[in-house]
Design a protein around this motif. Structure first.
Motif, PDB file in Angstrom:
ATOM      1  N   LYS A  42       0.807  -1.385   0.189  1.00  0.00           N
ATOM      2  CA  LYS A  42       0.081  -0.102  -0.060  1.00  0.00           C
ATOM      3  C   LYS A  42       0.727   1.298  -0.009  1.00  0.00           C
ATOM      4  N   LYS A  43       2.030   1.305   0.923  1.00  0.00           N
ATOM      5  CA  LYS A  43       2.735   2.648   0.903  1.00  0.00           C
ATOM      6  C   LYS A  43       3.738   2.853  -0.103  1.00  0.00           C
ATOM      7  N   GLY A  44       4.032   1.825  -0.968  1.00  0.00           N
ATOM      8  CA  GLY A  44       4.795   1.721  -2.270  1.00  0.00           C
ATOM      9  C   GLY A  44       5.585   0.615  -2.391  1.00  0.00           C
ATOM     10  N   PHE A  45       6.934   0.715  -2.394  1.00  0.00           N
ATOM     11  CA  PHE A  45       7.539  -0.616  -2.960  1.00  0.00           C
ATOM     12  C   PHE A  45       8.834  -0.806  -1.542  1.00  0.00           C
ATOM     13  N   GLU A  46       8.598  -2.123  -1.462  1.00  0.00           N
ATOM     14  CA  GLU A  46       9.572  -2.611  -0.228  1.00  0.00           C
ATOM     15  C   GLU A  46      10.595  -3.490  -0.864  1.00  0.00           C
TER      16      GLU A  46
ATOM     17  N   VAL B 159      11.553   1.887  -0.370  1.00  0.00           N
ATOM     18  CA  VAL B 159      12.229   2.565  -1.473  1.00  0.00           C
ATOM     19  C   VAL B 159      11.425   3.375  -2.249  1.00  0.00           C
ATOM     20  N   ARG B 160      12.041   4.738  -2.675  1.00  0.00           N
ATOM     21  CA  ARG B 160      11.263   5.504  -3.381  1.00  0.00           C
ATOM     22  C   ARG B 160      12.046   5.902  -4.712  1.00  0.00           C
ATOM     23  N   PRO B 161      11.321   6.509  -5.326  1.00  0.00           N
ATOM     24  CA  PRO B 161      11.957   7.098  -6.720  1.00  0.00           C
ATOM     25  C   PRO B 161      13.261   7.814  -6.352  1.00  0.00           C
ATOM     26  N   GLY B 162      14.372   7.697  -7.147  1.00  0.00           N
ATOM     27  CA  GLY B 162      15.552   8.423  -6.890  1.00  0.00           C
ATOM     28  C   GLY B 162      16.398   7.718  -5.917  1.00  0.00           C
TER      29      GLY B 162
END
Length: 454
Positions: free
Chosen positions: A75-79, A101-104
């Motif tokens: 839900k919160k993005g990628f792990e 992990v987040r973009p960038g």
């Protein structure tokens, strides 16, 4: 005895549901290594990173493990999860085992480096139904699983089902079989964790008469017995290496030789395997064969834990109470306070634990002459888990993940101890009611527009 006050009933409401949800679409761009300049799609729910050609992101670098790590969407993005790789996994040069992990962000696997780049949003289809086979769930997490099940059921691909204990892996395998062209043929279950080492080969592959002491007749193994159907290898990660090699040969040949004879007997089965273990991690420490791993993982379904699909608890409880409504005197429902308590529990045993709690609560309520389950009827078994140290918590990933783990435990325990009532739960841990409610929403324990009681 004082007259009991009437209690509210709990109704499972079918809300308007979307047919898709938005998910960020990322690409992984190789910055350093033999693949420098290549780009890989990261739009899938589960993306494996490693040296093996079977990985979705293949890094041709000797410092990278065969299956080094995985990117998993939640839900919160990628792990990002490390698979006990030989040379470690890093985010922005910080070593990690599990972290968001987040973009960038720059991911380093061994000496190879990847940068995550956000491209566009993508739509992920969701099933319109709230069930597939005996699996039920109206949450987005489960409806996304149902789409995968519908897709895989139409194929003959071997599928690996993963998830925590009690999430419904055998029901998932059965649903895949029942939804396939093999539905009218056998569905046989092999509990690999319960196989005795001396009898495992015989159970899987069969034996000839006289093959060993006590073999007074010829017996077909599970692959012969399930011809044209499905074999479900439950807890496949428990197989010892020698048996893994024998299983791989059988799956590659599509023929089986019984113990004590040389005849190769053809069979036609689909294999669905399941495990609560991390096979990628076992592969890197040489406890699971790479060739067998990729033979089994032609498709993969990861079942969400119950704490990640709290929206489904009311629906699951309603289904679990169906047999209790047929027993005299019937137990027909749960009270709102009891439902809040159930939703606040962390459910280490997942749906299996929920079923046990409801069965026990029904017995207690019935013994007291009550037709509904109240908070005082709920009994949660001790998990028997050892206390976790701060170092062990830190190893679980990022600072945000650490705080989330702690808050989930503290807020859930406080809420359960006060029957799902916000105000006394907040007071018990020394925070304001508004802050408590806001944090519950962030943790997924409460919906923004939901009545949270007192």
């Amino acid at each position: 005895m004082s007259e009991q006050q009437p209690t509210k009933t709990v109704t499972v409401i079918e809300r308007n549901r979307t047919s898709a949800r938005r998910r960020r679409r990322l690409v992984a761009r190789v910055l350093k290594g033999n693949n420098s300049g290549e780009q890989f799609e990261v739009g899938l729910a589960l993306v494996k990173i490693g040296r093996s050609r079977e990985c979705e992101i293949t890094l041709d670098d000797p410092s990278v493990s065969r299956v080094h790590a995985e990117l998993h969407h939640e839900k919160k993005g990628f792990e990002l999860r490390d698979y006990s790789s030989h040379n470690g996994t890093f985010i922005n040069e910080r070593p990690v085992r599990l972290a968001h992990v987040r973009p960038g962000d720059v991911i380093r696997c061994g000496s190879a480096e990847l940068e995550l780049v956000e491209v566009t949003d993508m739509e992920v289809p969701l099933a319109s139904e709230n069930h597939f086979g005996q699996l039920i769930g109206a949450s987005e997490a489960m409806r996304e699983v149902f789409v995968s099940l519908q897709t895989f059921a139409r194929t003959d691909l071997n599928v690996l089902v993963t998830g925590e204990t009690g999430t419904g892996k055998e029901l998932t395998a059965r649903a895949l079989h029942d939804g396939s062209a093999r539905a009218n043929h056998p569905f046989l279950v092999v509990d690999c964790g319960a196989l005795h080492p001396s009898l495992a080969s015989s159970a899987l592959f069969g034996h000839a008469k006289g093959a060993f002491t006590g073999a007074d007749r010829a017996v077909a193994g599970v692959f012969e017995q399930a011809h044209l159907g499905t074999v479900f290898l439950d807890e496949v990660g428990e197989l010892e290496l020698g048996l893994q090699q024998m299983l791989l040969r059988v799956l590659e040949l599509r023929k089986v030789s019984r113990l004590g004879e040389q005849i190769l007997r053809p069979f036609d089965v689909r294999v669905i395997a399941a495990t609560h273990r991390n096979l990628g991690r076992m592969l890197n420490i040489n406890r699971f064969r790479e060739d067998l791993y990729f033979r089994l993982v032609e498709g993969q379904i990861e079942l969400p834990p119950l704490r990640a699909r709290v929206d489904d608890i009311a629906l699951l409880v309603d289904r679990m109470l169906e047999p209790e409504r047929k027993v005299e005197p019937p137990v027909t429902q749960v009270t709102p306070d009891a439902l809040r308590t159930l939703c606040a529990h962390p459910w280490p045993g997942n749906v299996r634990e929920l079923r046990n709690v409801i069965r026990t609560a029904s017995v207690i309520a019935r013994s007291q002459g009550q037709g509904e389950i109240a908070s005082e009827h709920l009994r949660f078994a001790a998990t028997g888990r050892k206390s976790i140290t701060l170092d062990e918590l830190i190893e679980k990933g990022s600072y945000d993940k650490l705080i989330e783990i702690v808050d989930m435990a503290v807020y859930s325990k406080a809420l359960a101890a006060h029957g799902g009532r916000i105000t006394p739960a907040a007071e018990s841990i020394g925070v304001g009611r508004k802050r408590f409610r806001t944090r519950m929403i962030e943790l997924g324990l409460l919906k923004p527009n939901e009545d949270d009681g007192e």
